[in-house]
Write a protein that holds these residues in place. Structure first.
Motif, PDB file in Angstrom:
ATOM      1  N   UNK A 352     -18.944 -24.358  32.496  1.00  0.00           N
ATOM      2  CA  UNK A 352     -19.434 -25.460  33.324  1.00  0.00           C
ATOM      3  C   UNK A 352     -18.357 -26.097  34.204  1.00  0.00           C
ATOM      4  N   UNK A 353     -17.135 -26.267  33.646  1.00  0.00           N
ATOM      5  CA  UNK A 353     -16.077 -26.910  34.417  1.00  0.00           C
ATOM      6  C   UNK A 353     -15.683 -26.076  35.639  1.00  0.00           C
ATOM      7  N   UNK A 354     -15.612 -24.761  35.472  1.00  0.00           N
ATOM      8  CA  UNK A 354     -15.265 -23.875  36.591  1.00  0.00           C
ATOM      9  C   UNK A 354     -16.389 -23.880  37.628  1.00  0.00           C
ATOM     10  N   UNK A 355     -17.633 -23.870  37.135  1.00  0.00           N
ATOM     11  CA  UNK A 355     -18.785 -23.897  38.032  1.00  0.00           C
ATOM     12  C   UNK A 355     -18.794 -25.172  38.879  1.00  0.00           C
ATOM     13  N   UNK A 356     -18.509 -26.308  38.253  1.00  0.00           N
ATOM     14  CA  UNK A 356     -18.480 -27.574  38.989  1.00  0.00           C
ATOM     15  C   UNK A 356     -17.329 -27.574  39.996  1.00  0.00           C
ATOM     16  N   UNK A 357     -16.162 -27.044  39.602  1.00  0.00           N
ATOM     17  CA  UNK A 357     -15.014 -26.981  40.515  1.00  0.00           C
ATOM     18  C   UNK A 357     -15.337 -26.145  41.746  1.00  0.00           C
ATOM     19  N   UNK A 358     -16.051 -25.031  41.564  1.00  0.00           N
ATOM     20  CA  UNK A 358     -16.452 -24.204  42.707  1.00  0.00           C
ATOM     21  C   UNK A 358     -17.335 -24.997  43.663  1.00  0.00           C
ATOM     22  N   UNK A 359     -18.267 -25.785  43.112  1.00  0.00           N
ATOM     23  CA  UNK A 359     -19.137 -26.618  43.962  1.00  0.00           C
ATOM     24  C   UNK A 359     -18.310 -27.609  44.790  1.00  0.00           C
ATOM     25  N   UNK A 360     -17.234 -28.117  44.191  1.00  0.00           N
ATOM     26  CA  UNK A 360     -16.380 -29.074  44.900  1.00  0.00           C
ATOM     27  C   UNK A 360     -15.577 -28.392  46.008  1.00  0.00           C
ATOM     28  N   UNK A 361     -15.157 -27.154  45.788  1.00  0.00           N
ATOM     29  CA  UNK A 361     -14.227 -26.490  46.706  1.00  0.00           C
ATOM     30  C   UNK A 361     -14.911 -25.758  47.849  1.00  0.00           C
ATOM     31  N   UNK A 362     -16.218 -25.436  47.720  1.00  0.00           N
ATOM     32  CA  UNK A 362     -16.877 -24.670  48.791  1.00  0.00           C
ATOM     33  C   UNK A 362     -17.113 -25.503  50.053  1.00  0.00           C
ATOM     34  N   UNK A 363     -16.796 -26.787  49.995  1.00  0.00           N
ATOM     35  CA  UNK A 363     -16.914 -27.630  51.184  1.00  0.00           C
ATOM     36  C   UNK A 363     -15.706 -27.465  52.121  1.00  0.00           C
ATOM     37  N   UNK A 364     -14.712 -26.713  51.689  1.00  0.00           N
ATOM     38  CA  UNK A 364     -13.450 -26.583  52.424  1.00  0.00           C
ATOM     39  C   UNK A 364     -13.619 -26.183  53.899  1.00  0.00           C
ATOM     40  N   UNK A 365     -14.448 -25.184  54.263  1.00  0.00           N
ATOM     41  CA  UNK A 365     -14.571 -24.789  55.681  1.00  0.00           C
ATOM     42  C   UNK A 365     -15.033 -25.922  56.602  1.00  0.00           C
ATOM     43  N   UNK A 366     -15.705 -26.935  56.040  1.00  0.00           N
ATOM     44  CA  UNK A 366     -16.182 -28.051  56.865  1.00  0.00           C
ATOM     45  C   UNK A 366     -15.039 -28.795  57.540  1.00  0.00           C
ATOM     46  N   UNK A 367     -13.851 -28.791  56.925  1.00  0.00           N
ATOM     47  CA  UNK A 367     -12.692 -29.449  57.534  1.00  0.00           C
ATOM     48  C   UNK A 367     -12.368 -28.830  58.894  1.00  0.00           C
ATOM     49  N   UNK A 368     -12.392 -27.494  58.959  1.00  0.00           N
ATOM     50  CA  UNK A 368     -12.061 -26.804  60.208  1.00  0.00           C
ATOM     51  C   UNK A 368     -13.107 -27.080  61.284  1.00  0.00           C
ATOM     52  N   UNK A 369     -14.381 -27.151  60.866  1.00  0.00           N
ATOM     53  CA  UNK A 369     -15.446 -27.442  61.840  1.00  0.00           C
ATOM     54  C   UNK A 369     -15.286 -28.859  62.378  1.00  0.00           C
ATOM     55  N   UNK A 370     -15.002 -29.814  61.505  1.00  0.00           N
ATOM     56  CA  UNK A 370     -14.827 -31.204  61.947  1.00  0.00           C
ATOM     57  C   UNK A 370     -13.642 -31.365  62.891  1.00  0.00           C
ATOM     58  N   UNK A 371     -12.601 -30.584  62.676  1.00  0.00           N
ATOM     59  CA  UNK A 371     -11.401 -30.704  63.499  1.00  0.00           C
ATOM     60  C   UNK A 371     -11.478 -29.872  64.783  1.00  0.00           C
ATOM     61  N   UNK A 372     -12.561 -29.105  64.952  1.00  0.00           N
ATOM     62  CA  UNK A 372     -12.748 -28.339  66.183  1.00  0.00           C
ATOM     63  C   UNK A 372     -13.230 -29.254  67.306  1.00  0.00           C
ATOM     64  N   UNK A 373     -13.259 -28.734  68.521  1.00  0.00           N
ATOM     65  CA  UNK A 373     -13.718 -29.538  69.668  1.00  0.00           C
ATOM     66  C   UNK A 373     -15.162 -29.997  69.482  1.00  0.00           C
ATOM     67  N   UNK A 374     -16.016 -29.069  69.030  1.00  0.00           N
ATOM     68  CA  UNK A 374     -17.423 -29.432  68.827  1.00  0.00           C
ATOM     69  C   UNK A 374     -17.556 -30.501  67.754  1.00  0.00           C
ATOM     70  N   UNK A 375     -16.828 -30.335  66.662  1.00  0.00           N
ATOM     71  CA  UNK A 375     -16.888 -31.310  65.577  1.00  0.00           C
ATOM     72  C   UNK A 375     -16.478 -32.700  66.003  1.00  0.00           C
ATOM     73  N   UNK A 376     -15.436 -32.765  66.834  1.00  0.00           N
ATOM     74  CA  UNK A 376     -14.996 -34.074  67.343  1.00  0.00           C
ATOM     75  C   UNK A 376     -16.019 -34.653  68.322  1.00  0.00           C
ATOM     76  N   UNK A 377     -16.603 -33.782  69.139  1.00  0.00           N
ATOM     77  CA  UNK A 377     -17.550 -34.249  70.156  1.00  0.00           C
ATOM     78  C   UNK A 377     -18.802 -34.871  69.525  1.00  0.00           C
ATOM     79  N   UNK A 378     -19.256 -34.326  68.390  1.00  0.00           N
ATOM     80  CA  UNK A 378     -20.430 -34.895  67.719  1.00  0.00           C
ATOM     81  C   UNK A 378     -20.221 -36.347  67.355  1.00  0.00           C
ATOM     82  N   UNK A 379     -18.980 -36.755  67.168  1.00  0.00           N
ATOM     83  CA  UNK A 379     -18.689 -38.102  66.659  1.00  0.00           C
ATOM     84  C   UNK A 379     -18.147 -39.038  67.741  1.00  0.00           C
TER      85      UNK A 379
END
Length: 383
Positions: A352-379
Motif C-alpha cells: 500500500x505504501x508504494x502504491x500511494x507513493x506512485x500516486x503522489x509521483x505521477x503528477x511530476x510531468x504537470x510541472x513541465x506543462x505549467x512551466x511551458x508557454x501554454x501553461x503560463x498563458x492559461x494563467x
C-alpha cells in the motif's frame, strides 16, 4: 454558502463516516477486505459517471431541482445499504448512492460558478473544499462511536437522516441561480465536446484527478495499514485520520490567501512540488510505525488542497453558459478518473505504501506543462 456547503458534504460523509467499520463489514458479509473497499471505489465511480447526466440536467432544469432529486436518491440508497443482507446488495446500494451524491455536487459547484463568476469561483471552491475537509476530521469519530454503540449499519441510517434534514433546508432556503434555462436537448454530445476541446480544461481537470487519486489511495488503504498491519484500534485510527483532516482544513483555508497574492500558477507549482515531496518521503521512510505512514500523508494533504482549489477554478473559468456540463466533466475526471487510476495501480499488487507513493509521483510531468508557454498563458488572464 451554508447551503452550498451542506450540498458538497454528501459525498465525503458517504465515504468517511463508515471507514472505521470497514473491517466489520467485511466480517459481516464474510468477504475479503478488497470487496469491502469496493463499496468506496464503486461509489466514486458512480458519482463520476452520473455527473455526465446531472451536469446537463442542471443546465436544463436548474440547480435546485437537481440538488433536491440527488438528495432524495441519496437518502433512499442509504436505507438500502442499511438493510443490505449481502455484499452484492451493499454494492448496488452504494452505486445508487453515488448517483445521488453526484447530483448534489454538480448543483453546488455550478451554483458557485453562477454566483461568483470565473474570477472568484476558484477561491470559493477552495473555501468549500476546506469545509468538506471537516468531514474527514469529524465523520470517522462519529462513525466509530455509532459502530461501537449500535453496529456498522447505524452509519447508513445517519446518512439517511442527514439527507432528510438537508432536503427540508434546501426546500426552504435554496433559490435557483441558473441564469436561463436553455432549450437544447438535455443530453447532447456537442456540449461535452465543446468543453473537452479546451486544453486548459483537460489539463486542470487531470490535475484534479491525480490529486484526488492520492486521497482515494490513502482512504482505501489506511484501515488496512493502520488497523490490520500496525495493530491500531478504531479510536487510534480515528485520531490519526482526524489529524490529517485538520491539516487539510488549514491548507484549504490558506490556499485562497496565497492564490490572491501570487496567482493560480504559483499556487499549482507549490501544490505539485509538495505532492512530489510527499511521494519521496513515503518511499524513503521505513514503514514500521503510524507516523512513518502518516507524515507523507500529512504533506500530501497540503499539496492536494492547494492543487484542487486552483485547478478546479481554472477548469471551470471559461464556461459560463455550460457551467453544469463543465462541472460534470470535472467531476468525472475527479471521481471516476481517480478511481480508475487507483484501481489500475492497485492491480499491480504493490505494498500500500508504494502504491500511494506512485500516486503522489505521477503528477511530476504537470510541472513541465505549467512551466511551458501554454501553461503560463492559461494563467495570465486571471492569475
Amino acid at each position: 454558502m451554508v447551503l452550498l456547503t451542506l450540498l458538497v458534504l454528501f459525498s465525503p460523509l458517504a465515504i468517511d463516516i463508515y471507514l472505521p467499520a470497514l473491517p466489520q463489514i467485511s466480517t459481516a458479509f464474510d468477504v475479503e477486505h478488497a470487496l469491502a473497499q469496493d463499496t468506496i471505489t464503486l461509489f466514486l465511480f458512480a458519482m463520476g459517471i452520473g455527473q455526465l447526466f446531472a451536469g446537463p440536467l442542471a443546465d436544463k432544469v436548474g440547480r435546485r431541482a437537481v440538488a433536491l432529486g440527488g438528495i432524495t436518491i441519496y437518502s433512499v440508497s442509504a436505507l438500502l445499504a442499511w438493510s443490505a443482507q449481502n455484499i452484492e446488495w451493499m454494492l448496488a446500494a452504494r452505486l445508487l448512492q453515488g448517483l445521488g451524491a453526484c447530483a448534489t455536487s454538480v448543483a453546488a459547484f455550478a451554483t458557485v460558478r453562477d454566483i461568483f463568476g470565473p474570477e472568484k469561483s476558484g477561491k470559493m471552491i477552495s473555501y468549500l473544499n476546506g469545509a468538506i475537509c471537516f468531514i474527514p476530521a469529524l465523520a470517522p469519530i462519529l462513525g466509530s462511536w455509532l459502530t461501537q454503540q449500535f453496529g456498522w449499519r447505524s452509519n447508513f441510517s445517519f446518512m439517511a437522516i442527514f439527507a432528510v434534514v438537508v432536503f427540508v433546508l434546501m426546500v426552504v432556503g435554496m433559490k435557483e441561480t441558473n441564469p436561463q434555462s436553455n432549450n437544447e436537448p438535455v443530453f447532447r454530445l456537442n456540449r461535452y465536446l465543446d468543453v473537452l476541446k479546451s486544453p486548459s480544461f483537460v489539463f486542470h481537470a487531470s490535475l484534479c484527478m491525480l490529486a484526488m487519486a492520492v486521497i482515494l489511495a490513502y482512504v482505501t488503504s489506511a484501515p488496512v495499514v493502520l488497523m490490520e498491519k500496525l495493530g491500531l484500534d478504531m479510536n487510534e485510527f480515528t485520531k490519526w485520520f482526524g489529524i490529517n483532516a485538520a491539516i487539510n482544513i488549514i491548507a484549504c483555508m490558506t490556499a485562497p490567501k496565497f492564490m490572491d497574492k501570487y496567482g493560480t500558477h504559483k499556487t499549482l507549482l507549490v501544490g505539485i512540488t509538495t505532492l512530489l515531496m510527499a511521494g519521496c518521503i513515503m518511499l524513503l521512510l521505513p514503514q514500521q510505525s503510524p507516523i512513518a505512514f502518516m507524515l507523507p500523508i500529512f504533506t500530501s494533504s497540503i499539496g492536494f488542497a492547494w492543487i484542487l482549489g486552483a485547478a478546479a477554478g481554472k477548469a471551470l473559468a471559461p464556461f459560463g453558459d455550460k457551467a453544469g456540463t463543465a462541472a460534470a466533466l470535472l467531476g468525472l475526471f475527479q471521481m471516476s478518473g481517480a478511481g480508475l487510476v487507483v484501481g489500475l495501480v492497485q492491480r499491480i499488487g504493490l505494498e500500500p505504501q508504494v502504491m500511494i507513493a506512485i500516486q503522489m509521483l505521477i503528477v511530476f510531468p504537470a510541472l513541465f506543462i505549467l512551466l511551458s508557454k501554454s501553461g503560463r498563458r492559461w494563467h495570465l488572464a486571471m492569475s
